[in-house]
Motif scaffolding. Structure first.
Motif, PDB file in Angstrom:
ATOM      1  N   ALA A  77       4.825   5.740  -8.444  1.00 38.44           N
ATOM      2  CA  ALA A  77       4.735   4.433  -9.084  1.00 38.44           C
ATOM      3  C   ALA A  77       5.488   3.410  -8.242  1.00 38.44           C
ATOM      4  N   VAL A  78       4.862   2.282  -8.038  1.00 38.62           N
ATOM      5  CA  VAL A  78       5.492   1.231  -7.246  1.00 38.62           C
ATOM      6  C   VAL A  78       5.481  -0.048  -8.072  1.00 38.62           C
ATOM      7  N   TYR A 129       2.588  -3.876 -10.426  1.00 34.70           N
ATOM      8  CA  TYR A 129       2.911  -2.477 -10.682  1.00 34.70           C
ATOM      9  C   TYR A 129       1.654  -1.642 -10.415  1.00 34.70           C
ATOM     10  N   PHE A 130       1.790  -0.575  -9.687  1.00 35.63           N
ATOM     11  CA  PHE A 130       0.647   0.346  -9.586  1.00 35.63           C
ATOM     12  C   PHE A 130       1.123   1.776  -9.436  1.00 35.63           C
ATOM     13  N   ARG A 131       0.211   2.642  -9.782  1.00 36.51           N
ATOM     14  CA  ARG A 131       0.529   4.068  -9.673  1.00 36.51           C
ATOM     15  C   ARG A 131      -0.589   4.784  -8.936  1.00 36.51           C
ATOM     16  N   LYS A 132      -0.188   5.872  -8.316  1.00 35.73           N
ATOM     17  CA  LYS A 132      -1.209   6.730  -7.712  1.00 35.73           C
ATOM     18  C   LYS A 132      -0.901   8.163  -8.094  1.00 35.73           C
ATOM     19  N   PHE A 133      -1.974   8.914  -8.227  1.00 36.36           N
ATOM     20  CA  PHE A 133      -1.800  10.312  -8.622  1.00 36.36           C
ATOM     21  C   PHE A 133      -2.368  11.231  -7.564  1.00 36.36           C
ATOM     22  N   ALA A 165       0.849  -1.182   0.000  1.00 39.19           N
ATOM     23  CA  ALA A 165       0.000   0.000   0.000  1.00 39.19           C
ATOM     24  C   ALA A 165       0.885   1.231   0.000  1.00 39.19           C
ATOM     25  N   LEU A 166       0.457   2.230  -0.723  1.00 42.07           N
ATOM     26  CA  LEU A 166       1.223   3.460  -0.797  1.00 42.07           C
ATOM     27  C   LEU A 166       0.437   4.577  -0.131  1.00 42.07           C
ATOM     28  N   LYS A 167       1.114   5.290   0.761  1.00 39.69           N
ATOM     29  CA  LYS A 167       0.452   6.415   1.416  1.00 39.69           C
ATOM     30  C   LYS A 167       1.312   7.643   1.245  1.00 39.69           C
ATOM     31  N   VAL A 168       0.653   8.739   1.058  1.00 38.66           N
ATOM     32  CA  VAL A 168       1.377   9.982   0.851  1.00 38.66           C
ATOM     33  C   VAL A 168       0.801  11.039   1.760  1.00 38.66           C
ATOM     34  N   MET A 169       1.662  11.800   2.375  1.00 37.56           N
ATOM     35  CA  MET A 169       1.179  12.892   3.211  1.00 37.56           C
ATOM     36  C   MET A 169       2.065  14.100   2.989  1.00 37.56           C
ATOM     37  N   ARG A 170       1.442  15.211   2.737  1.00 40.59           N
ATOM     38  CA  ARG A 170       2.241  16.406   2.563  1.00 40.59           C
ATOM     39  C   ARG A 170       2.755  16.863   3.914  1.00 40.59           C
ATOM     40  N   LEU A 171       4.025  17.181   3.968  1.00 42.11           N
ATOM     41  CA  LEU A 171       4.611  17.633   5.223  1.00 42.11           C
ATOM     42  C   LEU A 171       4.724  19.150   5.219  1.00 42.11           C
ATOM     43  N   THR A 172       3.650  19.801   5.557  1.00 41.42           N
ATOM     44  CA  THR A 172       3.816  21.213   5.865  1.00 41.42           C
ATOM     45  C   THR A 172       4.342  21.264   7.281  1.00 41.42           C
ATOM     46  N   LYS A 173       4.761  22.434   7.685  1.00 44.00           N
ATOM     47  CA  LYS A 173       5.308  22.525   9.039  1.00 44.00           C
ATOM     48  C   LYS A 173       4.236  22.155  10.061  1.00 44.00           C
ATOM     49  N   PRO A 174       4.652  21.544  11.154  1.00 46.26           N
ATOM     50  CA  PRO A 174       3.672  21.243  12.198  1.00 46.26           C
ATOM     51  C   PRO A 174       3.168  22.546  12.829  1.00 46.26           C
ATOM     52  N   THR A 175       2.068  22.453  13.506  1.00 47.10           N
ATOM     53  CA  THR A 175       1.545  23.648  14.162  1.00 47.10           C
ATOM     54  C   THR A 175       1.591  23.463  15.672  1.00 47.10           C
ATOM     55  N   LEU A 176       1.520  24.573  16.344  1.00 41.64           N
ATOM     56  CA  LEU A 176       1.517  24.517  17.803  1.00 41.64           C
ATOM     57  C   LEU A 176       0.086  24.410  18.295  1.00 41.64           C
ATOM     58  N   PHE A 177      -0.102  23.560  19.245  1.00 45.60           N
ATOM     59  CA  PHE A 177      -1.436  23.327  19.786  1.00 45.60           C
ATOM     60  C   PHE A 177      -1.862  24.522  20.646  1.00 45.60           C
ATOM     61  N   THR A 178      -3.083  24.969  20.439  1.00 47.18           N
ATOM     62  CA  THR A 178      -3.582  26.036  21.310  1.00 47.18           C
ATOM     63  C   THR A 178      -4.687  25.467  22.185  1.00 47.18           C
ATOM     64  N   ASP A 227      12.201  -6.848  -4.683  1.00 47.36           N
ATOM     65  CA  ASP A 227      12.540  -5.888  -5.754  1.00 47.36           C
ATOM     66  C   ASP A 227      11.543  -4.738  -5.845  1.00 47.36           C
ATOM     67  N   ILE A 228      11.466  -4.022  -4.777  1.00 50.27           N
ATOM     68  CA  ILE A 228      10.481  -2.938  -4.771  1.00 50.27           C
ATOM     69  C   ILE A 228      11.139  -1.669  -5.295  1.00 50.27           C
ATOM     70  N   LEU A 229      10.481  -1.062  -6.220  1.00 45.89           N
ATOM     71  CA  LEU A 229      10.983   0.203  -6.755  1.00 45.89           C
ATOM     72  C   LEU A 229       9.889   1.256  -6.595  1.00 45.89           C
ATOM     73  N   VAL A 230      10.228   2.311  -5.894  1.00 45.76           N
ATOM     74  CA  VAL A 230       9.263   3.391  -5.693  1.00 45.76           C
ATOM     75  C   VAL A 230       9.770   4.605  -6.447  1.00 45.76           C
ATOM     76  N   LYS A 231       8.914   5.119  -7.271  1.00 46.36           N
ATOM     77  CA  LYS A 231       9.310   6.298  -8.043  1.00 46.36           C
ATOM     78  C   LYS A 231       8.304   7.416  -7.818  1.00 46.36           C
ATOM     79  N   ALA A 232       8.801   8.595  -7.534  1.00 47.54           N
ATOM     80  CA  ALA A 232       7.900   9.743  -7.363  1.00 47.54           C
ATOM     81  C   ALA A 232       8.272  10.801  -8.390  1.00 47.54           C
TER      82      ALA A 232
END
Lengths: 400, 741
Positions: A136-137, A148-152, A2-15, A85-90
């Motif tokens: 692509a994995v 082989y699978f891809r995610k967009f 399974a492929l998971k993607v998460m954008r890493l913006t800066k963390p925030t401070l809890f208020t 033989d796993i190949l991950v391409k971004a």
């Protein structure tokens, strides 16, 4: 896998939401105790809303041109067999190009169940509009089957700033550049650097700080940041370098002034950087012969002669033979001989001329009535409203 | 600008995206209005400005020097596509030829982003959540329509839910203050709405409290100590001019003060069950243990005076003066100027944790979940405190409601005449404070409404000369005024919050000024000052109290300004808080540093962090060191150096292994360093080590986010967390951070 993607913006401070009470109130110390027990409050200053606990980004957020797109890519083996033989391409597909963002392109030999391959990719966004992150994995199962699978993942890159510029031409060949920078994002923006990189012809002075008691203080005061939709004006003074200033013909027509380099930071130091395209300006046209003033008093006495110094520059490509005529106007009276020969003037060369005149009318008077005639071409150039002087009665003491 | 244009179509990545064509045209139009030209191929100098093309007529009319818009891009791409942003969407099924199938592409409906893959139950809740949150983040005035505001964007595939989850409510913005409607809520409220109002006949258990104090004084003294003592004690205070007239009705029972008259809806004249000396004799027996009842009484009343002091508004002062000098029936107060509160909703009981357990873990597991509810504790302040301290705030709110109902201010009683006591207002304060703590701001607002600006005459002791002879000042606790002001900012009206806080601040400052001149709080001659040293110590204590209150107001203002993102003023306000709470200087300076970091102003942040270092050098001890290390870590974070930041957080853990913040933050850094598994291990270890302490919503939120990133089996792991939560947390636990819904 399974492929998971998460954008890493800066963390925030809890208020947190502080609710306090006083000892004498019904809950006694209870509310305060609850706040002390809450790990997200600041130890010793529980009422302070901004805590120290970091929380991960909660949504994709906005991404702006010039910022860095960071993303976590995790490939996890959800199955119960070892995968080989796993190949991950971004790749990042923009409207104009396709970039490979993976740190390494080497295949991983095997991945045990419940293990994962992690990669954090970074990319400075250089285009506006739609971007598609293509992951692509490919791998081989235990049975030897090739998979082989891809995610967009699609996202839009937005424009962070609006920059508007305007030029002012000074008499002295200096050019003033006024730049308005507007924050188009939705978060406050700290302007770390807004500088003008001049082209080879100019030297630049930034006029965005004032010296106060030996210290450089920004003209923007303590407000170091731009709120969303706020605009700020920056001012720069450009002086042509000596070698170009002398040759009047060179700075002519459309010239490249330079470009603005802008570096900003937002939440927890999330950085962005942009440069404008080359700023161009149309140098003011001076015709064939340019007459500029070198010296003139600002205030003069009524009916008393005063001196001005003019500089005449040949901006054309041919040699001129000039005759100076001086025509009196209602208020301005020239002293000296009209129609005198100034001699030959070569292209891009200039001569200085001291002239004497007096005014017969009080008030702000415009100096007009200079005529230059090129005897070669029989062409006359008229110079009116060259400058203004304030004429006062001689009874009043003129200080300058 | 429509997201739909670009959004629906899921192109094979090789084909560079045709749908772009439509939006740019619209945007072109839009840009014409704002900026003059995006082309960047024209130049405006003074001479030719009027001639330059593309200048909008509006700009000409304004006769403003034309500003030229400059293309800001390294690339030749000149289309300013500022239209929308996408959250990352999963565009194709993992099986992947790259073509996700035509059905979404064809639908031009606003919700057309539906992906074939998305499971319906997955899509529904998160799509409801996402737009709201983003709307809240929207800055007023930015007119660009962001796609998040568009109605339901169906969530595609589990992966992406990471990006679109709602914020946990307590994270400030993004929280939609709405009444929590768990399935059980509807039923419960309906049922209880039909229960007979308890006003008329207080339940037996209630009477232990509101009834005869002498009978159960072990618990009642607790209550009298803190609240009602002075009401009768001050009779014996020589300084207080007690009107205490006439005809004690025979029904005067000890403890009447606390007990509402069932039909009590009269003006001040009639309402008061007059204080006769007899009951006091009874009650003073309660205090028989103390050495000198008189001295105790005196100091109690002083403390009351200090605490209750308030300066009523002009109109209110007039009414109160009239009451003080009244002849019977002479004072008529308009109904509009009276405070007539009542419960607006009578039951928010319910346990979201249990509901989730029912849904995911089955009935058997759910049956194990045991939390205290309003029925399972004593129907008194003791029970109330018990509920609060074990974090069953919903139940506590409920119990407050019952106690208030017994006082005649129950459900549906709003708008009916009533009388107030110290206790009833304290109960209201607790109830409203808990509602705010639970994030039920709208509910709090509804119930706050009858209290107006907390300055109505019947909220002052002077209004009830018979019940509280000689007692002066406000029945409304100071903390309730703060709460009243702060509530508005959570409802999205920070300006109103500031206004209210300023009013409170004005009164505090005035009182403080009076005290500093040696006067009484209200500016009158202080009766206590005559007593020399004792008076002096009273004054010192009063000044200390009011300074700290003023500091509390400043704190709230600073918080409010921070919420408004007016950072310059917020920083200023926090600076002024330091004056009132000098002991908090290092924390506050660190906080200001973090504000600077948030803006992106790393240099200023560094400056403040250095100041903190200087301040903490004076005081040695672990706390100071930790603070300095914490700040260094944040600074590195601001410089994008997660590795260094992690090192510092770890350093703190070496000194203080139980530091939750450092633990959590170190784990977050690990994630940014690409070490998801390590990060997870650290957080899991932390939660297991001390669940009582670490099951905090921010930690759990991070944990669940990482579970989602880690594998497709996040659901089981989240459910395991739910079980852990169920064992430790009360009904006030915010289940949203588990992201189970």
């Amino acid at each position: 896998l399974a492929l998971k993607v998460m954008r890493l913006t800066k963390p925030t401070l809890f208020t947190n939401i502080p609710v306090t009470c006083e000892e004498k109130d019904l809950p006694g110390d209870l509310f305060n105790q609850l706040m002390r027990d809450d790990p997200s409050t600041v130890n010793g200053a529980e009422v302070l809303m901004l805590g120290e606990m970091l929380t991960l980004p909660q949504n994709f957020g906005n991404i702006f041109l010039g910022e860095t797109f960071s993303s976590y890519i995790s490939v996890h083996n959800d199955s119960n067999q070892v995968v080989k033989d796993i190949l991950v391409k971004a790749d990042l597909q923009t409207s104009s190009q396709r970039l490979n963002l993976s740190a390494s392109n080497a295949a991983v030999a095997e991945l045990k169940p419940d293990c994962c391959i992690d990669d954090v990719i970074h990319h400075e966004v250089k285009e506006i509009g739609t971007h598609i992150l293509v992951c692509a994995v490919s791998y081989t199962t235990q049975a030897g089957e090739k998979m082989y699978f891809r995610k967009f993942f699609k996202f839009q890159v937005l424009k962070p700033l609006d920059v508007k510029t305007k030029f002012y031409n000074a008499e002295t060949d200096e050019v003033f550049l006024e730049a308005q920078i507007q924050n188009m994002t939705t978060s406050p923006m700290f302007m770390e650097k807004v500088s003008l990189e001049p082209s080879i012809m100019y030297n630049v002075t930034e006029l965005n700080s004032v010296s106060q008691a030996g210290e450089c203080v920004s003209t923007f005061g303590s407000r170091a940041y731009l709120q969303p939709m706020d605009t700020r004006q920056y001012l720069y003074c450009l002086k042509p370098k000596n070698e170009f200033a002398e040759k009047a013909g060179i700075i002519k027509g459309v010239t490249v002034i330079g470009k603005l380099d802008i570096v900003w930071k937002t939440n927890l130091g999330e950085r962005g950087r942009l440069q404008t395209s080359q700023l161009q300006r149309m140098a003011p046209g001076y015709g064939d012969v340019r007459l500029s003033l070198e010296a003139i008093p600002d205030t003069v006495n009524l009916e008393e002669p005063f001196h001005i110094t003019c500089k005449i520059t040949n901006c054309s490509e041919r040699t001129m033979d000039l005759v100076l005529e001086m025509c009196n106007t209602n208020s301005i009276h020239w002293c000296g001989i009209s129609g005198r020969q100034l001699g030959k003037l070569h292209p891009s060369s200039s001569l200085c001329l001291a002239l004497t005149l007096l005014s017969s009318v009080q008030g702000l008077q415009s100096i007009s009535g200079l005529r230059l005639t090129d005897t070669f071409l029989k062409r006359t150039y008229e110079y009116d409203d060259i400058a203004q002087v304030c004429v006062v009665s001689s009874a009043i003491k003129v200080e300058s | 600008m429509e997201d739909a244009g670009g959004g629906e179509e899921t192109p094979a990545p090789e084909a560079p995206h045709p749908p772009q064509l439509a939006p740019p045209e619209e945007q072109g139009l839009l840009f014409q209005e704002e900026t003059i030209d995006l082309g960047g191929d024209e130049f405006g100098s003074e001479e030719n400005e009027t001639a330059s093309e593309g200048s909008s007529p509006l700009a000409d009319k304004l006769n403003e020097h034309m500003m030229e818009s400059v293309l800001i891009s390294d690339s030749p791409n000149s289309e300013g596509d500022a239209g929308d942003l996408g959250r990352v969407r999963d565009e194709a099924e993992p099986g992947g030829e790259g073509d996700p199938g035509p059905e979404p592409a064809g639908t031009p409906s606003p919700s057309g982003e539906a992906d074939g893959d998305c499971a319906p139950e997955d899509a529904a809740p998160s799509s409801g959540g996402a737009p709201r949150q983003d709307a809240a983040r929207e800055v007023p005035g930015s007119e660009a329509a962001r796609p998040e505001q568009e109605p339901p964007v169906a969530e595609p595939v589990p992966v992406c839910t990471i990006f679109s989850q709602r914020a946990p409510p307590a994270s400030g913005d993004g929280f939609e203050p709405q009444m929590v409607k768990s399935p059980s809520f509807g039923g419960a409220s309906e049922a209880s709405a039909r229960t007979p109002p308890q006003v008329v006949q207080p339940s037996p258990s209630l009477s232990t409290f509101f009834g005869d104090t002498a009978a159960s004084h072990s618990l009642a003294s607790d209550f009298f100590d803190s609240f009602t003592t002075s009401a009768f004690i001050s009779v014996s205070n020589p300084g207080a001019g007690s009107p205490a007239p006439a005809s004690p009705p025979p029904l005067a029972v000890p403890g009447t003060e606390g007990r509402p008259e069932p039909v009590a809806m009269r003006g001040p004249q009639a309402a008061a069950p007059p204080a006769s000396p007899e009951p006091f004799a009874h009650i003073q027996a309660v205090f028989a243990g103390s050495d000198d009842p008189f001295a105790t009484a005196l100091s109690m009343s002083e403390m009351d005076r200090r605490n209750d002091a308030w300066l009523p508004g002009e109109a209110t002062r007039g009414v109160l003066r009239a009451v003080a000098t009244q002849q019977r029936g002479a004072v008529f107060v308009d109904k509009e100027n009276l405070t007539m509160p009542g419960l607006r909703f009578d039951n928010i009981q319910g346990d979201a944790v249990k509901d989730l357990m029912l849904r995911f873990l089955g009935e058997k597991a759910a049956a194990k979940r045991q939390v205290l509810n309003a029925d399972s504790v004593e129907q008194s302040f003791v029970g109330l405190k018990q509920l609060i301290s074990c974090r069953n705030w919903r139940a506590a709110v409920d119990l407050c409601g019952r106690l208030l109902t017994a006082h005649g201010q129950g459900y549906g009683k709003s708008g009916l005449l009533t009388s107030h006591t110290t206790d009833s207002l304290q109960l209201w304060f607790v109830r409203l404070a808990l509602l705010v703590k639970l994030g039920l701001f709208q509910n709090a607002e509804m119930e706050f409404e009858p209290f107006g600006n907390l300055d109505q005459p019947d909220l002052y002791y002077e209004y009830y000369p018979h019940v509280y002879p000689g007692r002066r000042g406000s029945m409304v606790p100071f903390s309730m005024r703060i709460l009243h002001a702060e509530l508005q900012q959570y409802l999205g009206n920070p300006q109103e919050s500031l206004d209210r806080l300023h009013k409170v601040k004005t009164v505090c400052s005035k009182i403080l000024a009076n005290l500093e001149q040696g006067l009484a709080e209200d500016g009158g001659m202080s009766s206590v000052t005559q007593e020399g040293r004792q008076g002096c110590s009273y004054l010192v204590a009063s000044i200390r109290l009011w300074r700290s209150r003023l500091g509390r107001v400043m704190y709230s203002m600073a918080n409010c300004l921070l919420l408004m993102k007016d950072y310059v003023l917020a920083v200023e306000a926090y600076h002024s808080v330091i004056k009132y709470y000098p002991e908090q200087e290092p924390q506050l300076l660190s906080g200001i540093g973090r504000i600077s970091l948030q803006i992106g102003d790393i240099k200023t942040a560094e400056k403040y962090f250095q100041d903190v270092e200087k301040v903490t050098q004076k005081l040695d001890g672990l706390q100071g060191k930790i603070m300095v290390l914490m700040n260094s870590a944040f600074l590195h974070l601001g410089q994008n150096n997660f590795a260094e930041a992690h090192r510092f957080f770890t350093e703190i853990l070496r000194m203080d292994p139980r530091n939750a913040v450092a633990n959590n933050n170190a784990a977050v850094c690990l994630l940014y360093l690409g070490k998801l598994k390590d990060s997870l291990r650290q957080l899991e270890a932390m939660v297991q080590q001390d669940p009582r302490h670490y099951l905090h919503e921010s930690v759990l939120f991070n944990l669940t986010t990482m579970y989602e990133l880690e594998s497709s089996r996040s659901m089981q792991k989240k459910q395991a967390l739910l079980e852990a939560v169920a064992g430790k947390e009360g009904d006030s636990f915010n289940t949203q951070c588990l992201k189970l819904a």
